[in-house]
Design an enzyme around this catalytic site. Structure first.
Site: not given
Length: 298
Positions: A81-82, A133-135, A151, A157, A246
């Site tokens: 995904k990166d 996306r998560r937000k 980050r 985290r 991203c």
């Protein structure tokens, strides 16, 4: 056959090293010797900005890809995904791994749990994530929460959560599972891929090499999961056609049952704008991609 030892390039985080060592063991199983070479990327060096504020794309991969092109390394292992959806000239994704659980984890400090609320998260909680996306999806379900950037690698985290800087954090379940981290002191909510749609290719590893290295490509084909490769093609082609990276609040998750492909999609214009969610099916993967894009562009 590949007779000499190959050099495998990777980032230096705990998760990146797990991924690289996982592929190293697979290579050894098919008779290929390799050693790891750690490379720092822009994403590793710049820790004070959220992902959506970093300039350009490929900030976790660019330096590793340059090392491939410069022949400092022979193979790179990435979180799929990166990677940018367009491969740099001269490079190819020769193989993809099987897929780990693509779900999201919502890790909550015990003091912030409220079983009466959705996701067992108390009202007006501070949720840490730097993913657009998560937000967007979290605000869709819980507009009361306060989103705060976070980050660092996965253990960092989780430690920031334990230090009470957040009530909860969002992160990929696959990373926590792969590192076998002890999160027993936290409340771990698994967010279903149907409710909280993952990033394209979440949970999948990509093995990247030079397109001219035909011997290595042939050997890597033995490690390739063709079923996952088909599904990732759907997810990442949608991202590519939307010119997204991203910065884009886009979730796409594809599955195949029998002859039918199904895709879950969640998309927003910006992280703080309403999301649209839908699911589509088709027996042809290319037709499904066109259906998804048509629905998004309505």
């Amino acid at each position: 056959m590949i007779e000499s030892e190959i050099i495998l390039g990777t980032r230096g985080s705990d998760l990146a090293l797990w991924q690289a060592n996982f592929v190293k063991s697979q290579l050894q199983a098919i008779g290929i010797s390799c050693r790891l070479h750690i490379i720092k990327t822009q994403g590793d060096n710049i820790q004070h900005l959220s992902l959506d504020k970093l300039e350009g794309k490929g900030f976790f991969t660019k330096e590793i890809e340059e090392a491939l092109l410069n022949r400092q390394i022979d193979l790179a292992v990435h979180s799929h995904k990166d990677l940018e959806t367009e491969q740099p000239q001269g490079l190819i994704i020769a193989a993809v791994s099987s897929r780990a659980d693509a779900s999201e984890y919502l890790l909550i400090r015990k003091e912030s749990v409220d079983k009466e609320e959705l996701f067992s998260l108390k009202k007006n909680s501070i949720v840490g994530t730097s993913s657009a996306r998560r937000k967007a999806q979290m605000l869709h379900y819980r507009p009361d929460v306060d989103l705060a950037d976070i980050r660092g690698n996965v253990p960092t985290r989780i430690q920031k959560l334990r230090e009470q800087k957040y009530d909860a954090i969002l992160l990929a379940k696959a990373g926590v599972d792969r590192l076998q981290l002890d999160i027993s002191d936290l409340d771990a909510q698994i967010l279903s891929v149907y409710d909280f749609v993952p990033a394209p290719a979440q949970g999948v590893l990509a093995m990247q090499c030079r397109s001219e290295d035909q011997d290595l490509i042939r050997q890597l084909s033995k490690l390739n999961d063709e079923h996952v490769q088909q599904l990732v093609r759907i997810e990442r082609t949608v991202l590519n056609r939307l010119h997204g990276g991203c910065h884009m609040p886009l979730g796409v998750f594809a599955e195949k049952s029998g002859d039918i492909y199904t895709a879950q999609v969640a998309i927003a214009d910006e992280w703080n704008t309403p999301i649209r969610k839908f699911a589509l099916q088709h027996h042809d993967s290319s037709a499904l991609i066109e259906m998804i894009l048509e629905e998004i562009n309505k």
